[in-house]
Motif scaffolding. Structure first.
Motif, PDB file in Angstrom:
ATOM      1  N   GLY A 186     -14.875   4.334  16.851  1.00  0.00           N
ATOM      2  CA  GLY A 186     -15.802   3.329  17.356  1.00  0.00           C
ATOM      3  C   GLY A 186     -16.502   3.835  18.599  1.00  0.00           C
ATOM      4  N   ALA A 187     -16.364   3.098  19.702  1.00  0.00           N
ATOM      5  CA  ALA A 187     -16.935   3.521  20.980  1.00  0.00           C
ATOM      6  C   ALA A 187     -15.864   4.115  21.887  1.00  0.00           C
ATOM      7  CB  ALA A 187     -17.593   2.328  21.661  1.00  0.00           C
ATOM      8  N   MET A 188     -14.793   4.627  21.292  1.00  0.00           N
ATOM      9  CA  MET A 188     -13.654   5.141  22.060  1.00  0.00           C
ATOM     10  C   MET A 188     -13.329   6.573  21.645  1.00  0.00           C
ATOM     11  SD  MET A 188     -11.140   1.807  21.701  1.00  0.00           S
ATOM     12  CE  MET A 188     -11.345   1.763  19.912  1.00  0.00           C
ATOM     13  N   ASN A 189     -12.634   7.286  22.524  1.00  0.00           N
ATOM     14  CA  ASN A 189     -11.999   8.540  22.129  1.00  0.00           C
ATOM     15  C   ASN A 189     -10.798   8.205  21.249  1.00  0.00           C
ATOM     16  OD1 ASN A 189     -12.818   9.394  25.370  1.00  0.00           O
ATOM     17  ND2 ASN A 189     -13.550  10.664  23.692  1.00  0.00           N
ATOM     18  N   ILE A 190     -10.347   9.170  20.453  1.00  0.00           N
ATOM     19  CA  ILE A 190      -9.240   8.905  19.542  1.00  0.00           C
ATOM     20  C   ILE A 190      -8.089   9.879  19.762  1.00  0.00           C
ATOM     21  CG2 ILE A 190     -10.224  10.350  17.685  1.00  0.00           C
ATOM     22  CD1 ILE A 190      -9.055   8.221  15.714  1.00  0.00           C
ATOM     23  N   PHE A 191      -6.880   9.363  19.636  1.00  0.00           N
ATOM     24  CA  PHE A 191      -5.656  10.156  19.717  1.00  0.00           C
ATOM     25  C   PHE A 191      -4.850   9.964  18.435  1.00  0.00           C
ATOM     26  CE2 PHE A 191      -6.825   9.935  24.114  1.00  0.00           C
ATOM     27  CZ  PHE A 191      -6.294  11.068  24.713  1.00  0.00           C
ATOM     28  N   VAL A 192      -4.213  11.047  17.998  1.00  0.00           N
ATOM     29  CA  VAL A 192      -3.368  11.033  16.804  1.00  0.00           C
ATOM     30  C   VAL A 192      -2.006  11.611  17.191  1.00  0.00           C
ATOM     31  CG1 VAL A 192      -3.051  11.971  14.478  1.00  0.00           C
ATOM     32  CG2 VAL A 192      -5.344  11.306  15.248  1.00  0.00           C
ATOM     33  N   ARG A 193      -0.945  10.941  16.793  1.00  0.00           N
ATOM     34  CA  ARG A 193       0.402  11.461  17.022  1.00  0.00           C
ATOM     35  C   ARG A 193       1.005  11.905  15.691  1.00  0.00           C
ATOM     36  NH1 ARG A 193       5.715   8.049  19.171  1.00  0.00           N
ATOM     37  NH2 ARG A 193       7.268   9.678  18.744  1.00  0.00           N
ATOM     38  N   ILE A 194       1.276  13.182  15.578  1.00  0.00           N
ATOM     39  CA  ILE A 194       1.958  13.733  14.408  1.00  0.00           C
ATOM     40  C   ILE A 194       3.317  14.235  14.871  1.00  0.00           C
ATOM     41  CG2 ILE A 194       1.919  15.510  12.614  1.00  0.00           C
ATOM     42  CD1 ILE A 194      -1.113  15.293  12.585  1.00  0.00           C
ATOM     43  N   ASN A 195       4.375  13.698  14.267  1.00  0.00           N
ATOM     44  CA  ASN A 195       5.734  13.887  14.777  1.00  0.00           C
ATOM     45  C   ASN A 195       5.751  13.457  16.243  1.00  0.00           C
ATOM     46  OD1 ASN A 195       7.137  14.764  12.425  1.00  0.00           O
ATOM     47  ND2 ASN A 195       6.139  16.764  12.613  1.00  0.00           N
ATOM     48  N   ASP A 196       6.076  14.334  17.161  1.00  0.00           N
ATOM     49  CA  ASP A 196       6.129  13.948  18.579  1.00  0.00           C
ATOM     50  C   ASP A 196       4.963  14.500  19.383  1.00  0.00           C
ATOM     51  OD1 ASP A 196       8.449  12.469  18.294  1.00  0.00           O
ATOM     52  OD2 ASP A 196       9.751  14.191  18.679  1.00  0.00           O
ATOM     53  N   THR A 197       3.988  15.090  18.711  1.00  0.00           N
ATOM     54  CA  THR A 197       2.866  15.718  19.405  1.00  0.00           C
ATOM     55  C   THR A 197       1.639  14.814  19.396  1.00  0.00           C
ATOM     56  OG1 THR A 197       3.654  17.927  18.813  1.00  0.00           O
ATOM     57  CG2 THR A 197       1.352  17.732  19.488  1.00  0.00           C
ATOM     58  N   LEU A 198       1.043  14.634  20.561  1.00  0.00           N
ATOM     59  CA  LEU A 198      -0.175  13.838  20.706  1.00  0.00           C
ATOM     60  C   LEU A 198      -1.374  14.774  20.656  1.00  0.00           C
ATOM     61  CD1 LEU A 198      -0.875  10.833  21.192  1.00  0.00           C
ATOM     62  CD2 LEU A 198      -0.976  11.366  23.638  1.00  0.00           C
ATOM     63  N   ILE A 199      -2.324  14.465  19.779  1.00  0.00           N
ATOM     64  CA  ILE A 199      -3.468  15.353  19.542  1.00  0.00           C
ATOM     65  C   ILE A 199      -4.763  14.584  19.772  1.00  0.00           C
ATOM     66  CG2 ILE A 199      -4.523  16.963  17.898  1.00  0.00           C
ATOM     67  CD1 ILE A 199      -1.867  16.679  16.244  1.00  0.00           C
ATOM     68  N   THR A 200      -5.727  15.230  20.403  1.00  0.00           N
ATOM     69  CA  THR A 200      -7.062  14.658  20.536  1.00  0.00           C
ATOM     70  C   THR A 200      -8.090  15.770  20.428  1.00  0.00           C
ATOM     71  OG1 THR A 200      -8.417  13.093  21.824  1.00  0.00           O
ATOM     72  CG2 THR A 200      -7.291  14.833  23.059  1.00  0.00           C
ATOM     73  N   ALA A 201      -9.274  15.411  19.974  1.00  0.00           N
ATOM     74  CA  ALA A 201     -10.334  16.397  19.799  1.00  0.00           C
ATOM     75  C   ALA A 201     -10.860  16.865  21.157  1.00  0.00           C
ATOM     76  CB  ALA A 201     -11.474  15.796  18.981  1.00  0.00           C
ATOM     77  N   PRO A 202     -11.281  18.120  21.263  1.00  0.00           N
ATOM     78  CA  PRO A 202     -11.881  18.596  22.513  1.00  0.00           C
ATOM     79  C   PRO A 202     -13.244  17.962  22.721  1.00  0.00           C
ATOM     80  CG  PRO A 202     -12.075  20.268  20.804  1.00  0.00           C
ATOM     81  CD  PRO A 202     -11.242  19.172  20.219  1.00  0.00           C
ATOM     82  N   ILE A 203     -13.611  17.751  23.981  1.00  0.00           N
ATOM     83  CA  ILE A 203     -14.947  17.216  24.253  1.00  0.00           C
ATOM     84  C   ILE A 203     -15.983  18.287  23.926  1.00  0.00           C
ATOM     85  CG2 ILE A 203     -14.171  15.562  25.963  1.00  0.00           C
ATOM     86  CD1 ILE A 203     -15.181  17.535  28.116  1.00  0.00           C
ATOM     87  N   SER A 204     -17.187  17.834  23.638  1.00  0.00           N
ATOM     88  CA  SER A 204     -18.291  18.734  23.292  1.00  0.00           C
ATOM     89  C   SER A 204     -19.584  17.993  23.575  1.00  0.00           C
ATOM     90  CB  SER A 204     -18.210  19.112  21.809  1.00  0.00           C
ATOM     91  OG  SER A 204     -18.462  17.973  20.996  1.00  0.00           O
ATOM     92  N   ASP A 205     -20.707  18.545  23.162  1.00  0.00           N
ATOM     93  CA  ASP A 205     -21.952  17.803  23.358  1.00  0.00           C
ATOM     94  C   ASP A 205     -22.091  16.661  22.350  1.00  0.00           C
ATOM     95  OD1 ASP A 205     -22.475  19.341  21.123  1.00  0.00           O
ATOM     96  OD2 ASP A 205     -24.105  20.493  22.029  1.00  0.00           O
ATOM     97  N   ARG A 206     -21.094  16.493  21.485  1.00  0.00           N
ATOM     98  CA  ARG A 206     -21.062  15.358  20.550  1.00  0.00           C
ATOM     99  C   ARG A 206     -20.092  14.276  20.992  1.00  0.00           C
ATOM    100  NH1 ARG A 206     -19.973  19.528  17.306  1.00  0.00           N
ATOM    101  NH2 ARG A 206     -17.908  18.692  16.833  1.00  0.00           N
ATOM    102  N   ILE A 207     -19.152  14.614  21.865  1.00  0.00           N
ATOM    103  CA  ILE A 207     -18.041  13.710  22.172  1.00  0.00           C
ATOM    104  C   ILE A 207     -18.037  13.356  23.651  1.00  0.00           C
ATOM    105  CG2 ILE A 207     -15.527  13.460  22.177  1.00  0.00           C
ATOM    106  CD1 ILE A 207     -15.434  15.321  19.768  1.00  0.00           C
ATOM    107  N   LEU A 208     -17.901  12.068  23.949  1.00  0.00           N
ATOM    108  CA  LEU A 208     -17.899  11.588  25.324  1.00  0.00           C
ATOM    109  C   LEU A 208     -16.661  12.059  26.078  1.00  0.00           C
ATOM    110  CD1 LEU A 208     -19.483   9.592  27.250  1.00  0.00           C
ATOM    111  CD2 LEU A 208     -17.742   7.916  26.606  1.00  0.00           C
ATOM    112  N   ASP A 209     -16.872  12.507  27.297  1.00  0.00           N
ATOM    113  CA  ASP A 209     -15.775  12.913  28.173  1.00  0.00           C
ATOM    114  C   ASP A 209     -15.175  11.650  28.792  1.00  0.00           C
ATOM    115  OD1 ASP A 209     -14.020  14.146  29.857  1.00  0.00           O
ATOM    116  OD2 ASP A 209     -15.538  15.083  31.132  1.00  0.00           O
ATOM    117  N   GLY A 210     -14.312  10.985  28.028  1.00  0.00           N
ATOM    118  CA  GLY A 210     -13.781   9.694  28.440  1.00  0.00           C
ATOM    119  C   GLY A 210     -12.845   9.791  29.632  1.00  0.00           C
ATOM    120  N   ILE A 211     -12.988   8.863  30.572  1.00  0.00           N
ATOM    121  CA  ILE A 211     -12.138   8.847  31.757  1.00  0.00           C
ATOM    122  C   ILE A 211     -10.729   8.401  31.381  1.00  0.00           C
ATOM    123  CG2 ILE A 211     -11.804   7.750  34.020  1.00  0.00           C
ATOM    124  CD1 ILE A 211     -14.952   7.646  34.126  1.00  0.00           C
ATOM    125  N   THR A 212     -10.629   7.431  30.481  1.00  0.00           N
ATOM    126  CA  THR A 212      -9.311   7.021  29.996  1.00  0.00           C
ATOM    127  C   THR A 212      -8.659   8.168  29.226  1.00  0.00           C
ATOM    128  OG1 THR A 212     -10.090   4.733  29.822  1.00  0.00           O
ATOM    129  CG2 THR A 212      -8.053   5.284  28.675  1.00  0.00           C
TER     130      THR A 212
END
Length: 354
Positions: free
Chosen positions: A234-260
């Motif tokens: 949506g209008a948020m960054n996204i996080f995915v947890r697989i097993n015990d690891t938290l994963i998020t996409a790197p910022i780029s010129d397509r992705i907002l550098d979210g403060i949260t």
């Protein structure tokens, strides 16, 4: 960029609306405080900001905001603790990102003190509008737009910077059911996806409405070229947890550098949560759901802080996520909100007293 302000002109509203507001039943961004900050760019420079009564804006029909979309905004919150102190959370980051967005849209950058001193003055004037109930806050919307006139396709020669505030309750309630987007794109390489430009959000509304008609609340955006990698929720960054690891996409010129988003990454390290910042494929998420290693997905942003995802849809099939007693999302949200509301120590230096 900086400019010192010794004092800011304050024009007080003749009457206050505050007695008519039900602070126990606040929706998000529907009720507005008595005052706003106003600053005008003309004659090649930003004029001194001032606090004025919240009021409509009069613009000429040829104002370039209507024709060429030069508009950027930010979102942050003010909180009150039990001692009536007012706190902000990483406001300097919002200022810097507003100027990054402005530069990309050829909007003149603001002096830092105009933003920071202006914001703090506005909050002092409207301090009674900051709610104290659990989960509530004063939502703050700084925005800049082209107010100069003309039909010529070029940057405007005049702009307005405004900060308006809205006492608000929780942004989202419950968990989200989201659809992984396979047709439309939120942004593209070389575009303005990293900027908080108003047009970015306008472009999201139609695909999101299509998802809503299918029974989902939000869209998970994928890359514009192959739609193979998830990028935002949506209008948020996204996080995915697989097993015990938290994963998020790197910022780029397509992705907002979210403060949260950045706050979550830093807190996760102190909580010894394994973190990976890397590309995440749709296939990887689907396979993790099938084999039981997908534990959590959540969106992260200013308004909601963290929005848990209960299920996602992909290629006409829904995948449910498990319900966890001790989720990363709940832990991280509590850590952030406790810092924001002065309920815990702030080892990162994020909290700013007004």
């Amino acid at each position: 960029m900086s400019a010192a302000i010794n004092n800011i002109e304050i024009q007080k509203a003749k009457t206050s609306k505050i007695s008519s507001i039900d602070f126990d039943n606040l929706s998000f961004g529907k009720v507005f405080s008595d005052h706003m900050l106003l600053c005008v760019y003309k004659d090649g420079m930003w004029q001194l900001p001032k606090v004025v009564p919240y009021q409509p804006i009069t613009l000429d029909p040829s104002s370039k905001i209507f024709h060429y979309g030069q508009s950027v905004f930010e979102g942050l919150k003010a909180y009150k603790d039990t001692d009536e102190n007012i706190w902000l959370f990483r406001p300097e980051d919002n200022f810097r990102r507003l100027n990054i967005s402005s530069k990309r849209l050829s909007i003149p950058e603001l002096p830092e003190d105009y933003f920071m001193a202006g914001l703090k003055t506005l909050l002092q004037v409207d301090r009674d509008w900051i709610p104290k109930s659990e989960g509530s806050s004063l939502y703050i919307r700084p925005f800049v737009f082209a107010s100069g006139n003309g039909f010529h396709a070029s940057p405007a020669d005049e702009y307005m910077f405004i900060i308006a505030t809205a006492p608000s309750g929780s942004y989202f309630s419950g968990k989200l059911k989201v659809l992984i987007e396979q047709t439309y794109s939120r942004s593209a390489n070389g575009g303005v996806g990293f900027a908080k430009a108003g047009g970015n959000y306008a472009g999201q509304f139609y695909p999101t409405q299509l998802a809503v008609e299918k029974g989902y609340q939000q869209v998970i955006w994928t890359d514009d070229t192959t739609h193979e990698y998830i990028e935002e929720a949506g209008a948020m960054n996204i996080f995915v947890r697989i097993n015990d690891t938290l994963i998020t996409a790197p910022i780029s010129d397509r992705i907002l550098d979210g403060i949260t988003r950045r706050s979550i990454l830093e807190i996760a390290k102190t909580e010894n949560i394994p973190v990976e910042v890397r590309k995440i494929s749709v296939k990887e998420v689907v396979e993790a759901s099938k084999n039981g290693t997908l534990k959590e997905m959540f969106g992260a942003g200013t308004a909601a802080v963290i929005s848990p995802i209960a299920a996602f849809g992909h290629e006409d099939k829904d995948y449910d996520l498990p319900t966890l007693e001790n989720s990363y999302g709940a832990l991280l949200k509590k850590r952030i909100t406790d810092i924001q509301t002065n309920k815990s120590e702030d080892p990162f230096g994020w909290r700013v007293k007004v």
